[in-house]
Design an enzyme around this catalytic site. Sequence first.
Site, PDB file in Angstrom:
ATOM      1  N   ALA A   1       0.832  -1.197   0.000  1.00 49.74           N
ATOM      2  CA  ALA A   1       0.000   0.000   0.000  1.00 49.74           C
ATOM      3  C   ALA A   1       0.870   1.253   0.000  1.00 49.74           C
ATOM      4  O   ALA A   1       2.046   1.222   0.388  1.00 49.74           O
ATOM      5  CB  ALA A   1      -0.904   0.007   1.223  1.00 49.74           C
TER       6      ALA A   1
ATOM      7  N   GLY B   1      -0.150  -5.532   0.453  1.00 48.34           N
ATOM      8  CA  GLY B   1      -1.189  -5.475  -0.568  1.00 48.34           C
ATOM      9  C   GLY B   1      -0.795  -6.135  -1.866  1.00 48.34           C
ATOM     10  O   GLY B   1      -1.654  -6.642  -2.604  1.00 48.34           O
TER      11      GLY B   1
ATOM     12  N   GLU C   1      -1.638  -9.611  -1.457  1.00 52.42           N
ATOM     13  CA  GLU C   1      -3.101  -9.730  -1.435  1.00 52.42           C
ATOM     14  C   GLU C   1      -3.669  -9.728  -2.841  1.00 52.42           C
ATOM     15  O   GLU C   1      -4.627 -10.450  -3.147  1.00 52.42           O
ATOM     16  CB  GLU C   1      -3.690  -8.612  -0.582  1.00 52.42           C
ATOM     17  CG  GLU C   1      -3.411  -8.814   0.910  1.00 52.42           C
ATOM     18  CD  GLU C   1      -3.882  -7.661   1.776  1.00 52.42           C
ATOM     19  OE1 GLU C   1      -4.840  -7.848   2.542  1.00 52.42           O
ATOM     20  OE2 GLU C   1      -3.293  -6.550   1.670  1.00 52.42           O
TER      21      GLU C   1
END
Length: 282
Positions: free
Chosen positions: A69, A114, A117
């Site tokens: 992120a 992220g 993810e």
Amino acid sequence: MSDELVTWANLADGSAQIVFDETGRPVNVLRAEVFSAVSAALDGIARLDTPPTRVVLRSGKPGTFIAGADLRVIRDAPDDELDALLKQGQDVLDRIEALPMPTAALIGGAALGGGLEVALACDARVVADGDKPILGLPEIGLGLVPGWGGTVRLVERLGVERALPWLLSGNIMTPAQAQELGLAEAVVPEAEMSAAAKSVEPAPAPAAVDWLPVLEEARDTLDAIEPIKQRAARAMLDTVEAGLRDGRQAGLDMERRSLVALRNTDEGRELIGRFFSRKKKA
């Protein structure tokens, strides 16, 4: 079709690819504009007259997939804006996961937070061979939990017994470790990743286990974790339990609530501050 954040293309072999490659940044990071660009790419793919046989996600940055992120946004956004960003990312990754054709992430380098993810939302992960640790969910080191489905999908992919040590330590794994765990379906030389993606299949799902004793045992070991990270560790276990007990949407909702709350704690602010201090000195 392209913009400055994400490109997508319908390839001659019948597949489609989505490429993360933000202009002006050395690595790819995730923020609202990036998720909007991915959503637009998915819209474009959905409008194709002939659906692609496979969708591949990869990076245009050498040696990295997605670094995670944009931490400045995580640190500075008002609570409601941060929750909206987390929900936006969860929704986009749900769209990737729901695509009717096989999907694969080509991971040529760091896929952290992220970034992992995003890769977990794909059916399979093809990772470039190498000895360097490049895959992980290190959020606990920031006093946080994953916010884009990491707790839910890592547990689904690895099983709760194998996933918890990585979630609670924040350790980064090598390609070989990822393959041994069942997180990487293929580990090949970087030049062979595209070819491998054409035939790679998802690893079998792990067998179901009685997860409650596993979580209780993990809670009994939290005192061994650095004190400044223990609040995040407890939240991590609560989030995993919500997903296992009440379903994946409950886990996703708990992720968002927990991340926003932890970001506002003294521990979260201290650990995020340490990250930026280290980055400034590097």
